[in-house]
Scaffold this active site. Structure first.
Site, PDB file in Angstrom:
ATOM      1  N   GLU A 152       1.756   5.697   5.276  1.00  0.00           N
ATOM      2  CA  GLU A 152       1.633   6.003   3.851  1.00  0.00           C
ATOM      3  C   GLU A 152       0.287   5.449   3.364  1.00  0.00           C
ATOM      4  O   GLU A 152       0.030   4.250   3.447  1.00  0.00           O
ATOM      5  CB  GLU A 152       2.774   5.342   3.087  1.00  0.00           C
ATOM      6  CG  GLU A 152       2.789   5.709   1.629  1.00  0.00           C
ATOM      7  CD  GLU A 152       3.926   5.059   0.870  1.00  0.00           C
ATOM      8  OE1 GLU A 152       4.090   3.836   0.987  1.00  0.00           O
ATOM      9  OE2 GLU A 152       4.629   5.773   0.147  1.00  0.00           O
TER      10      GLU A 152
ATOM     11  N   LYS B 259      12.398  -7.068 -13.176  1.00  0.00           N
ATOM     12  CA  LYS B 259      11.121  -7.710 -12.830  1.00  0.00           C
ATOM     13  C   LYS B 259      10.112  -6.596 -12.619  1.00  0.00           C
ATOM     14  O   LYS B 259      10.066  -5.957 -11.570  1.00  0.00           O
ATOM     15  CB  LYS B 259      11.302  -8.520 -11.542  1.00  0.00           C
ATOM     16  CG  LYS B 259      10.355  -9.706 -11.391  1.00  0.00           C
ATOM     17  CD  LYS B 259       8.884  -9.369 -11.413  1.00  0.00           C
ATOM     18  CE  LYS B 259       8.357  -8.930 -10.057  1.00  0.00           C
ATOM     19  NZ  LYS B 259       6.930  -8.512 -10.116  1.00  0.00           N
TER      20      LYS B 259
ATOM     21  N   CYS C 144       5.544   7.761  -4.477  1.00  0.00           N
ATOM     22  CA  CYS C 144       6.359   7.588  -3.258  1.00  0.00           C
ATOM     23  C   CYS C 144       6.655   8.934  -2.634  1.00  0.00           C
ATOM     24  O   CYS C 144       6.678   9.074  -1.417  1.00  0.00           O
ATOM     25  CB  CYS C 144       7.643   6.859  -3.593  1.00  0.00           C
ATOM     26  SG  CYS C 144       8.563   7.619  -4.916  1.00  0.00           S
TER      27      CYS C 144
ATOM     28  N   GLU D 217      14.406   1.933  -2.497  1.00  0.00           N
ATOM     29  CA  GLU D 217      13.611   3.152  -2.665  1.00  0.00           C
ATOM     30  C   GLU D 217      12.214   2.811  -2.178  1.00  0.00           C
ATOM     31  O   GLU D 217      11.450   2.167  -2.896  1.00  0.00           O
ATOM     32  CB  GLU D 217      13.574   3.578  -4.141  1.00  0.00           C
ATOM     33  CG  GLU D 217      14.929   3.855  -4.764  1.00  0.00           C
ATOM     34  CD  GLU D 217      15.450   5.247  -4.465  1.00  0.00           C
ATOM     35  OE1 GLU D 217      14.850   5.956  -3.640  1.00  0.00           O
ATOM     36  OE2 GLU D 217      16.471   5.620  -5.065  1.00  0.00           O
TER      37      GLU D 217
HETATM   38  P1  NAD Z   1       5.334  -3.828  -3.486  1.00  0.00           P
HETATM   39  O1  NAD Z   1       6.482  -3.816  -2.553  1.00  0.00           O
HETATM   40  O2  NAD Z   1       4.179  -4.693  -3.157  1.00  0.00           O
HETATM   41  O3  NAD Z   1       5.801  -4.308  -4.956  1.00  0.00           O
HETATM   42  C1  NAD Z   1       6.893  -3.727  -5.608  1.00  0.00           C
HETATM   43  C2  NAD Z   1       7.581  -4.781  -6.468  1.00  0.00           C
HETATM   44  O4  NAD Z   1       8.061  -5.818  -5.621  1.00  0.00           O
HETATM   45  C3  NAD Z   1       6.655  -5.448  -7.488  1.00  0.00           C
HETATM   46  O5  NAD Z   1       7.364  -5.694  -8.690  1.00  0.00           O
HETATM   47  C4  NAD Z   1       6.320  -6.759  -6.815  1.00  0.00           C
HETATM   48  O6  NAD Z   1       5.984  -7.790  -7.714  1.00  0.00           O
HETATM   49  C5  NAD Z   1       7.631  -7.073  -6.103  1.00  0.00           C
HETATM   50  N1  NAD Z   1       7.500  -8.012  -4.979  1.00  0.00           N
HETATM   51  C6  NAD Z   1       6.396  -8.261  -4.214  1.00  0.00           C
HETATM   52  N2  NAD Z   1       6.669  -9.215  -3.306  1.00  0.00           N
HETATM   53  C7  NAD Z   1       7.964  -9.567  -3.488  1.00  0.00           C
HETATM   54  C8  NAD Z   1       8.835 -10.481  -2.834  1.00  0.00           C
HETATM   55  N3  NAD Z   1       8.423 -11.257  -1.826  1.00  0.00           N
HETATM   56  N4  NAD Z   1      10.119 -10.551  -3.239  1.00  0.00           N
HETATM   57  C9  NAD Z   1      10.569  -9.774  -4.247  1.00  0.00           C
HETATM   58  N5  NAD Z   1       9.780  -8.891  -4.924  1.00  0.00           N
HETATM   59  C10 NAD Z   1       8.496  -8.790  -4.537  1.00  0.00           C
HETATM   60  O7  NAD Z   1       4.946  -2.337  -3.644  1.00  0.00           O
HETATM   61  P2  NAD Z   1       3.706  -1.735  -4.419  1.00  0.00           P
HETATM   62  O8  NAD Z   1       2.511  -1.826  -3.566  1.00  0.00           O
HETATM   63  O9  NAD Z   1       3.630  -2.359  -5.766  1.00  0.00           O
HETATM   64  O10 NAD Z   1       4.194  -0.219  -4.594  1.00  0.00           O
HETATM   65  C11 NAD Z   1       3.883   0.746  -3.684  1.00  0.00           C
HETATM   66  C12 NAD Z   1       5.024   1.048  -2.749  1.00  0.00           C
HETATM   67  O11 NAD Z   1       6.193   1.401  -3.476  1.00  0.00           O
HETATM   68  C13 NAD Z   1       4.729   2.236  -1.881  1.00  0.00           C
HETATM   69  O12 NAD Z   1       5.117   1.992  -0.563  1.00  0.00           O
HETATM   70  C14 NAD Z   1       5.578   3.341  -2.489  1.00  0.00           C
HETATM   71  O13 NAD Z   1       5.896   4.385  -1.636  1.00  0.00           O
HETATM   72  C15 NAD Z   1       6.743   2.600  -2.959  1.00  0.00           C
HETATM   73  N6  NAD Z   1       7.459   3.338  -4.011  1.00  0.00           N
HETATM   74  C16 NAD Z   1       8.628   3.960  -3.697  1.00  0.00           C
HETATM   75  C17 NAD Z   1       9.310   4.706  -4.646  1.00  0.00           C
HETATM   76  C18 NAD Z   1      10.616   5.387  -4.313  1.00  0.00           C
HETATM   77  O14 NAD Z   1      11.322   5.756  -5.225  1.00  0.00           O
HETATM   78  N7  NAD Z   1      10.960   5.597  -3.069  1.00  0.00           N
HETATM   79  C19 NAD Z   1       8.783   4.818  -5.923  1.00  0.00           C
HETATM   80  C20 NAD Z   1       7.579   4.185  -6.221  1.00  0.00           C
HETATM   81  C21 NAD Z   1       6.937   3.442  -5.240  1.00  0.00           C
END
Ligand code: NAD
Length: 480
Positions: free
Chosen positions: A382, A175, A284, A250
């Site tokens: 963050e 997804k 991240c 992650e």
């Molecule tokens: P997010 O959590 O809003 O979204 C990430 C994914 O989760 C998207 O595909 C989104 O559609 C999905 N999602 C959203 N709500 C959901 C739910 N209720 N149930 C299941 N899936 C759902 O994060 P974002 O704002 O898109 O990304 C930024 C964050 O991701 C930051 O905190 C960043 O640090 C983190 N990140 C971490 C890593 C790592 O490897 N540690 C890498 C990249 C990003």
């Protein structure tokens, strides 16, 4: 585009979402609409999971490790051949400068080559036991793996997560993020063309609260891999607990780089700045805290100021140092944090948005903030934008306390020529990765990666990911 942007990829076919609904993908460089994408929902996720289950008992499930390795390696080669096209898609979709997008495409190809090569090199072991027994372990796939990825590094995250899952013989349902999903769809097309059997990889774009939630709660998914925010990670972990399935999280970070008085400042400088502004700080493992020892503080701060003032910000295709943020919402979050700079804290340098940057783009000039207290929200939360805070310290113990003084623990950098100090700090810092006299190590396909604390748990990348994407079975045979 050479694939069907408004469809899901399920069971080796492009299929419209069952609801018939679509979402619009925005180009963050100018705010224009790129195209419609599928708004997949629970029924499409269900179809993806069924196709994956079918693949496990079909051609994919019957492939030997050697054959799986060949397919994955071929996918990697095709990704590398098409790296320019993939980079253009990612630059348009995420807003990252073309050079950075190309690096991500090359990393995706490299992940597939790495995991293709690893398929037949991971195995169980035999265990000495009681007389009359032969005991050994088998590494088996979990079954259907669910992968929920964010928008910031779609290709890299697909490579490290889906690549490792396929290497161990799982069948995946992916997804991608609603903000950026073109390379996920393109990857599915390339993988299919390279000979990945139908159903081994299924892609269902859609909203997090719809497709994401449906995937994380699906009763027939055997492992979840989530990359994203702490808030959503908490929901995914709860969903995994409900179904008693393993989950890799992650999540975010507030990663420090610590610079001691004896450090090679010239060598450190590009790493200090790039690790904060790469991908407009939406990384991240961004190094958003720079800890400087008192003896070099003034000199290093002046060096960083000069570097910041030379940073140019503009559209992805102009290929400057920094592109736009992913969305207007993300821009509001980052400018909100910059609004908190007050009192002893001040913005000491900013990059420059080029004058011809499109007005509809989500641009924020990188900001270097000094004088921030380690306990302030700017130094704790963050921000996920091109903002770095500089914190002064006196002693090694103080540096360790500040470095470990957030909820996160993803990556840390140490800059010192003192070998004993390097070893002490590498042990003392609570972080999934520690870099000594470098930071980020060029993508690090081979290097296990993951968090401590609220940065998450489980490891992806390297061989370590293969353990996470497999389950160990012990076989004890009595033969007398
Ligand atoms: P997010 O959590 O809003 O979204 C990430 C994914 O989760 C998207 O595909 C989104 O559609 C999905 N999602 C959203 N709500 C959901 C739910 N209720 N149930 C299941 N899936 C759902 O994060 P974002 O704002 O898109 O990304 C930024 C964050 O991701 C930051 O905190 C960043 O640090 C983190 N990140 C971490 C890593 C790592 O490897 N540690 C890498 C990249 C990003």
């Amino acid at each position: 585009m050479w694939f069907e942007t408004d469809k899901c990829f399920i069971g080796g076919q492009w299929v419209p979402p069952l609801s018939g609904k679509t979402l619009t993908l925005e180009n963050p460089s100018d705010g224009s609409n790129i195209c419609a994408i599928a708004r997949g929902g629970a029924a499409d996720i269900d179809a993806g999971v069924s196709a994956a289950r079918g693949a496990l008992s079909g051609v994919w499930g019957k492939m030997s490790a050697v054959e799986r390795g060949r397919v994955l390696t071929k996918i990697g080669q095709k990704v590398l051949q098409r790296a320019d096209e993939l980079a253009e898609l990612e630059a348009m979709d995420v807003g990252k400068p073309l050079t950075q997008a190309k690096a991500d495409a090359l990393a995706l190809g490299r992940y597939m080559e790495f995991y293709g090569g690893a398929c037949d090199k991971i195995h169980g072991e035999s265990i000495p036991y009681l007389n009359g027994y032969t005991v050994y372990t088998l590494r088996e796939p979990h079954g259907v793996t669910g992968h929920i990825v964010p928008w910031n590094y779609p290709m890299q995250i697909i490579g490290r997560s889906v690549g490792a899952a396929l290497a161990m013989g799982n069948a995946a349902v992916l997804k991608p993020a609603e903000e950026a999903c073109l390379t996920a769809l393109a990857f599915a097309d390339i993988a299919h063309e390279a000979g990945l059997p139908a159903g081994a990889l299924n892609v269902v774009p859609g909203l997090g609260v719809e497709a994401g939630a449906a995937l994380s709660t699906h009763a027939d998914v055997n492992h979840l891999s989530f990359t994203g925010s702490v808030g959503v990670g908490t929901l995914v972990q709860a969903a995994a607990a409900n179904n008693i399935v393993p989950v890799t999280l992650e999540l975010g970070g507030k990663s420090p780089q610590i610079v001691f008085d004896d450090a090679d400042l010239e060598a450190a400088l590009p790493f200090l700045v790039n690790a904060g502004v790469q991908n407009a700080g939406q990384t991240c493992s961004a190094s958003s805290r720079i800890l400087m020892q008192v003896g070099i503080y003034d000199r290093l701060l002046a060096m960083m100021v000069a570097k910041y003032e030379a940073l140019k910000v503009g559209p992805a295709d102009a290929d400057l140092n920094v592109g736009p943020l992913i969305s207007g919402r993300q821009k509001d979050i980052v400018t909100g944090f910059l609004g908190m700079v007050e009192g002893e804290a001040s913005i000491v340098a900013r990059g420059k948005i080029v004058s011809d940057a499109p007005v509809g783009g989500h641009y924020v000039a990188p900001a270097l903030v000094a004088g921030v207290k380690a306990s302030h929200a700017l130094a704790q939360d963050e921000i996920f934008g091109p903002v770095q805070v500089v914190i002064r310290f006196e002693t090694e113990d103080e540096a360790i306390a500040i470095a470990n003084g957030t909820d996160y623990g993803l990556v840390a950098g140490i800059w010192t020529r003192d070998g004993a100090r390097q070893m002490r700090l590498a042990k003392a810092i609570r972080s999934g990765q520690v870099f000594i006299n470098n930071y980020g190590a060029g993508g690090g396909v081979e290097l296990p990666f993951g968090g401590m604390g609220k940065s998450g748990h489980g490891r992806e990348k390297g061989f370590e990911a293969l353990y996470g994407f497999s389950v160990l079975k012990t076989v004890a045979a009595f033969h007398g």
